[in-house]
Design a protein around this motif. Structure first.
Motif, PDB file in Angstrom:
ATOM      1  N   VAL A  68       0.845  -1.192   0.000  1.00 14.32           N
ATOM      2  CA  VAL A  68       0.000   0.000   0.000  1.00 14.32           C
ATOM      3  C   VAL A  68       0.885   1.249   0.000  1.00 14.32           C
ATOM      4  CG1 VAL A  68      -1.900   1.192   1.149  1.00 14.32           C
ATOM      5  CG2 VAL A  68      -1.739  -1.305   1.291  1.00 14.32           C
ATOM      6  N   PHE A  69       0.772   2.043  -1.066  1.00 13.32           N
ATOM      7  CA  PHE A  69       1.596   3.252  -1.200  1.00 13.32           C
ATOM      8  C   PHE A  69       0.756   4.510  -1.017  1.00 13.32           C
ATOM      9  CE2 PHE A  69       4.002   0.155  -3.794  1.00 13.32           C
ATOM     10  CZ  PHE A  69       5.278   0.333  -3.261  1.00 13.32           C
ATOM     11  N   SER A  70       1.217   5.391  -0.122  1.00  9.31           N
ATOM     12  CA  SER A  70       0.588   6.706   0.005  1.00  9.31           C
ATOM     13  C   SER A  70       1.290   7.663  -0.948  1.00  9.31           C
ATOM     14  CB  SER A  70       0.733   7.222   1.435  1.00  9.31           C
ATOM     15  OG  SER A  70       0.508   8.612   1.455  1.00  9.31           O
ATOM     16  N   LYS A  78      -2.611   2.481   8.055  1.00  7.44           N
ATOM     17  CA  LYS A  78      -1.680   1.650   8.833  1.00  7.44           C
ATOM     18  C   LYS A  78      -0.786   0.796   7.930  1.00  7.44           C
ATOM     19  CE  LYS A  78      -1.464  -1.287  12.820  1.00  7.44           C
ATOM     20  NZ  LYS A  78      -1.493  -0.773  14.141  1.00  7.44           N
ATOM     21  N   GLY A  79       0.510   0.923   8.170  1.00 10.78           N
ATOM     22  CA  GLY A  79       1.476   0.105   7.452  1.00 10.78           C
ATOM     23  C   GLY A  79       1.757   0.545   6.024  1.00 10.78           C
ATOM     24  N   SER A  80       1.156   1.638   5.589  1.00 14.58           N
ATOM     25  CA  SER A  80       1.379   2.058   4.200  1.00 14.58           C
ATOM     26  C   SER A  80       2.741   2.739   4.042  1.00 14.58           C
ATOM     27  CB  SER A  80       0.255   2.973   3.726  1.00 14.58           C
ATOM     28  OG  SER A  80       0.169   4.137   4.507  1.00 14.58           O
ATOM     29  N   ILE A  81       3.230   2.709   2.811  1.00  8.87           N
ATOM     30  CA  ILE A  81       4.559   3.244   2.514  1.00  8.87           C
ATOM     31  C   ILE A  81       4.420   4.695   2.055  1.00  8.87           C
ATOM     32  CG2 ILE A  81       6.631   2.893   1.089  1.00  8.87           C
ATOM     33  CD1 ILE A  81       5.277  -0.077   0.704  1.00  8.87           C
ATOM     34  N   ASP A  82       5.132   5.612   2.743  1.00  9.47           N
ATOM     35  CA  ASP A  82       4.998   7.047   2.474  1.00  9.47           C
ATOM     36  C   ASP A  82       5.890   7.481   1.306  1.00  9.47           C
ATOM     37  OD1 ASP A  82       4.314   9.675   2.651  1.00  9.47           O
ATOM     38  OD2 ASP A  82       5.259  10.044   4.601  1.00  9.47           O
ATOM     39  N   LEU A  95       8.814   6.563  -6.132  1.00 12.89           N
ATOM     40  CA  LEU A  95       7.832   5.498  -6.329  1.00 12.89           C
ATOM     41  C   LEU A  95       8.342   4.501  -7.379  1.00 12.89           C
ATOM     42  CD1 LEU A  95       5.029   4.255  -5.790  1.00 12.89           C
ATOM     43  CD2 LEU A  95       4.068   5.807  -7.497  1.00 12.89           C
ATOM     44  N   ARG A  96       8.933   5.041  -8.446  1.00 12.39           N
ATOM     45  CA  ARG A  96       9.458   4.170  -9.502  1.00 12.39           C
ATOM     46  C   ARG A  96      10.527   3.233  -8.942  1.00 12.39           C
ATOM     47  NH1 ARG A  96      10.863   7.848 -12.933  1.00 12.39           N
ATOM     48  NH2 ARG A  96       8.976   7.881 -14.191  1.00 12.39           N
ATOM     49  N   LEU A  97      11.416   3.802  -8.112  1.00  7.34           N
ATOM     50  CA  LEU A  97      12.477   2.995  -7.490  1.00  7.34           C
ATOM     51  C   LEU A  97      11.886   1.869  -6.638  1.00  7.34           C
ATOM     52  CD1 LEU A  97      15.125   5.643  -6.322  1.00  7.34           C
ATOM     53  CD2 LEU A  97      15.375   3.908  -8.104  1.00  7.34           C
ATOM     54  N   GLN A  98      10.854   2.209  -5.870  1.00  9.50           N
ATOM     55  CA  GLN A  98      10.209   1.209  -5.004  1.00  9.50           C
ATOM     56  C   GLN A  98       9.545   0.121  -5.849  1.00  9.50           C
ATOM     57  OE1 GLN A  98       9.796   1.463  -1.458  1.00  9.50           O
ATOM     58  NE2 GLN A  98      11.070   3.301  -1.353  1.00  9.50           N
ATOM     59  N   LEU A  99       8.907   0.560  -6.943  1.00  9.88           N
ATOM     60  CA  LEU A  99       8.178  -0.388  -7.793  1.00  9.88           C
ATOM     61  C   LEU A  99       9.124  -1.305  -8.559  1.00  9.88           C
ATOM     62  CD1 LEU A  99       5.382   1.967  -9.194  1.00  9.88           C
ATOM     63  CD2 LEU A  99       5.086   0.127  -7.525  1.00  9.88           C
ATOM     64  N   ASN A 105       3.446  -8.861 -11.059  1.00 13.69           N
ATOM     65  CA  ASN A 105       2.182  -9.431 -10.585  1.00 13.69           C
ATOM     66  C   ASN A 105       1.842  -9.010  -9.161  1.00 13.69           C
ATOM     67  OD1 ASN A 105       1.407 -10.907 -12.867  1.00 13.69           O
ATOM     68  ND2 ASN A 105       2.937 -12.479 -12.376  1.00 13.69           N
ATOM     69  N   ALA A 106       2.715  -8.203  -8.542  1.00 17.69           N
ATOM     70  CA  ALA A 106       2.492  -7.816  -7.138  1.00 17.69           C
ATOM     71  C   ALA A 106       1.156  -7.104  -6.976  1.00 17.69           C
ATOM     72  CB  ALA A 106       3.628  -6.914  -6.672  1.00 17.69           C
ATOM     73  N   GLN A 107       0.511  -7.345  -5.823  1.00 19.36           N
ATOM     74  CA  GLN A 107      -0.751  -6.669  -5.507  1.00 19.36           C
ATOM     75  C   GLN A 107      -0.397  -5.297  -4.932  1.00 19.36           C
ATOM     76  OE1 GLN A 107      -3.829  -8.090  -5.837  1.00 19.36           O
ATOM     77  NE2 GLN A 107      -3.290 -10.215  -6.216  1.00 19.36           N
ATOM     78  N   ILE A 108      -0.810  -4.255  -5.622  1.00 21.62           N
ATOM     79  CA  ILE A 108      -0.433  -2.894  -5.227  1.00 21.62           C
ATOM     80  C   ILE A 108      -1.681  -2.035  -5.043  1.00 21.62           C
ATOM     81  CG2 ILE A 108       0.759  -0.795  -6.027  1.00 21.62           C
ATOM     82  CD1 ILE A 108       2.622  -2.810  -7.596  1.00 21.62           C
ATOM     83  N   VAL A 109      -1.665  -1.236  -3.973  1.00 21.38           N
ATOM     84  CA  VAL A 109      -2.760  -0.285  -3.755  1.00 21.38           C
ATOM     85  C   VAL A 109      -2.166   1.118  -3.643  1.00 21.38           C
ATOM     86  CG1 VAL A 109      -4.640   0.424  -2.224  1.00 21.38           C
ATOM     87  CG2 VAL A 109      -4.141  -2.013  -2.534  1.00 21.38           C
ATOM     88  N   ILE A 110      -2.791   2.062  -4.359  1.00 23.82           N
ATOM     89  CA  ILE A 110      -2.356   3.460  -4.352  1.00 23.82           C
ATOM     90  C   ILE A 110      -3.453   4.301  -3.701  1.00 23.82           C
ATOM     91  CG2 ILE A 110      -2.073   5.451  -5.934  1.00 23.82           C
ATOM     92  CD1 ILE A 110       0.383   3.709  -5.984  1.00 23.82           C
ATOM     93  N   TYR A 111      -3.051   5.238  -2.853  1.00 25.82           N
ATOM     94  CA  TYR A 111      -4.052   6.180  -2.341  1.00 25.82           C
ATOM     95  C   TYR A 111      -3.428   7.539  -2.069  1.00 25.82           C
ATOM     96  CZ  TYR A 111      -2.355   5.958   2.515  1.00 25.82           C
ATOM     97  OH  TYR A 111      -1.597   6.057   3.657  1.00 25.82           O
ATOM     98  N   CYS A 112      -4.281   8.560  -2.080  1.00 29.91           N
ATOM     99  CA  CYS A 112      -3.848   9.904  -1.687  1.00 29.91           C
ATOM    100  C   CYS A 112      -4.759  10.391  -0.563  1.00 29.91           C
ATOM    101  CB  CYS A 112      -3.869  10.872  -2.866  1.00 29.91           C
ATOM    102  SG  CYS A 112      -3.644  12.590  -2.346  1.00 29.91           S
ATOM    103  N   GLY A 113      -6.028  10.712  -0.896  1.00 31.33           N
ATOM    104  CA  GLY A 113      -6.980  11.096   0.141  1.00 31.33           C
ATOM    105  C   GLY A 113      -6.989  12.562   0.523  1.00 31.33           C
ATOM    106  N   CYS A 114      -6.302  13.393  -0.249  1.00 32.12           N
ATOM    107  CA  CYS A 114      -6.342  14.835   0.069  1.00 32.12           C
ATOM    108  C   CYS A 114      -7.715  15.394  -0.231  1.00 32.12           C
ATOM    109  CB  CYS A 114      -5.269  15.615  -0.684  1.00 32.12           C
ATOM    110  SG  CYS A 114      -5.536  15.864  -2.451  1.00 32.12           S
TER     111      CYS A 114
END
Lengths: 160, 173
Positions: A68-70, A78-82, A95-99, A105-114
């Protein structure tokens, strides 16, 4: 025998009803159509993840966990990567480096929420990056208003 | 006929449900605005209650919120115009800017770039800030206009409406 006036009256009523129906409902339909055409979101409706579903996963460690990436101002979930706001190039590069370290095939979730998606400057660059990097299992967390209304207020797990 | 009306009513309801909900009326006009005890960028606490006696606009904003940033120039105009004015609801006009920023550097840069002259406070907790809950903020920008005793006169007014509301309390001499 039918009374002609009665038939006229009936058709008149139907006409009025149809006209009323159209005037009242058409502008709304047209608006919805317009706004969905306007945006051209880089995600499909199927790629939107319901917050309740993510919360369920986070609350049950026996379930396979997604990355889970913020990509917004702060990693609330909780537990998301900033990553930081993805509208900034430095953060998007991060983000590119992390990805790069993950399987396609990794399960990835993106969120912002502003803010609502139509105003959010961060989710589009992040989703486009995932798309361009040819990831196959990524989702955008569906926060139609913001992280407070759609995640904190319902009591889903947050970072302290 | 009735059926058609029902169908259109249902369409209207569901068609518009996604376009947004109104602010929940928990912070009501005529109520006392809850105290806010946050610090300015120098770490100095500036409680909302310290502004007692003035007409005060509590402006909830953040540098990550584009419409909020845009609004700061309008607020600057109102501030300059009414800062020293006398109102039926207070002597002088103050703006109490509460930022929902997450990072201090962004907040400070924003204040500096926008040349914000009024009070600025934040706990740098983004949407997790307790004030977001206390004031039941659903969306930014959001604001509350309070009188000399902290009583809520108006909420979430923007643009011309906000200017008109403030001008309405001016004492004409």
């Amino acid at each position: 025998m039918y009374d002609v006036n009665e038939i006229n009256d009936l058709t008149m009523k139907t006409k009025i009803a149809i006209i009323l129906f159209l005037t009242v409902s058409l502008p709304g339909m047209a608006f919805n159509l317009f706004s969905s055409q306007e945006q051209k979101d880089p995600w499909t409706p199927q790629q939107l993840l319901n917050p309740a579903e993510l919360a369920k996963m986070l609350n049950n460690t026996k379930l396979p966990q997604s990355y889970v990436f913020s990509v917004g101002p702060q990693a609330v979930i909780k537990g998301s990567i900033d990553i930081g706001p993805a509208r900034m190039k430095g953060n998007l590069d991060n983000l590119r480096l992390q990805l790069d370290k993950l399987s396609k095939n990794a399960q990835i979730v993106i969120y912002c929420g502003c803010c609502p998606f139509d105003r959010c400057p961060n989710v589009r660059p992040a989703i486009e990056l995932l798309k361009n990097m040819q990831f196959r299992n990524y989702k955008l967390l569906n926060l139609p208003r913001n992280i407070k209304a759609d995640w904190i207020d319902p009591g889903y797990p947050v970072n302290d | 006929m009735t059926r058609l009306f029902l169908i259109s009513a249902v369409i209207i309801f569901f068609g518009n449900i996604s376009t947004g909900f109104a602010q929940t009326q928990r912070i009501a006009l005529g109520d006392k605005a809850p105290e806010i005890e946050l610090s300015d960028p120098n770490g100095r606490p500036v409680p909302l209650s310290s502004l007692k006696g003035k007409l005060v606009l509590i402006d909830f904003w953040a540098t990550w919120c584009a419409p909020c940033v845009k609004e700061q120039t309008e607020l600057a105009g109102l501030y300059k115009k009414y800062k020293r004015s006398e109102f039926t609801k207070g002597k002088g006009f103050e703006i109490y800017g509460v930022s929902l920023d997450a990072k201090k550097s962004n907040w400070e840069t924003g204040i500096h770039t926008l040349n914000v002259q009024w009070i600025q406070v934040s706990d740098l907790k983004f949407w997790q800030s307790p004030v977001a809950k206390t004031y039941n903020i659903q969306e930014l920008p959001f604001n509350v206009l309070i009188d000399e005793n902290g009583i809520i006169l108006a909420k979430n007014l923007h643009g011309a409406e906000l200017g008109k509301a403030i001008a309405g309390y001016l004492i004409r001499k």
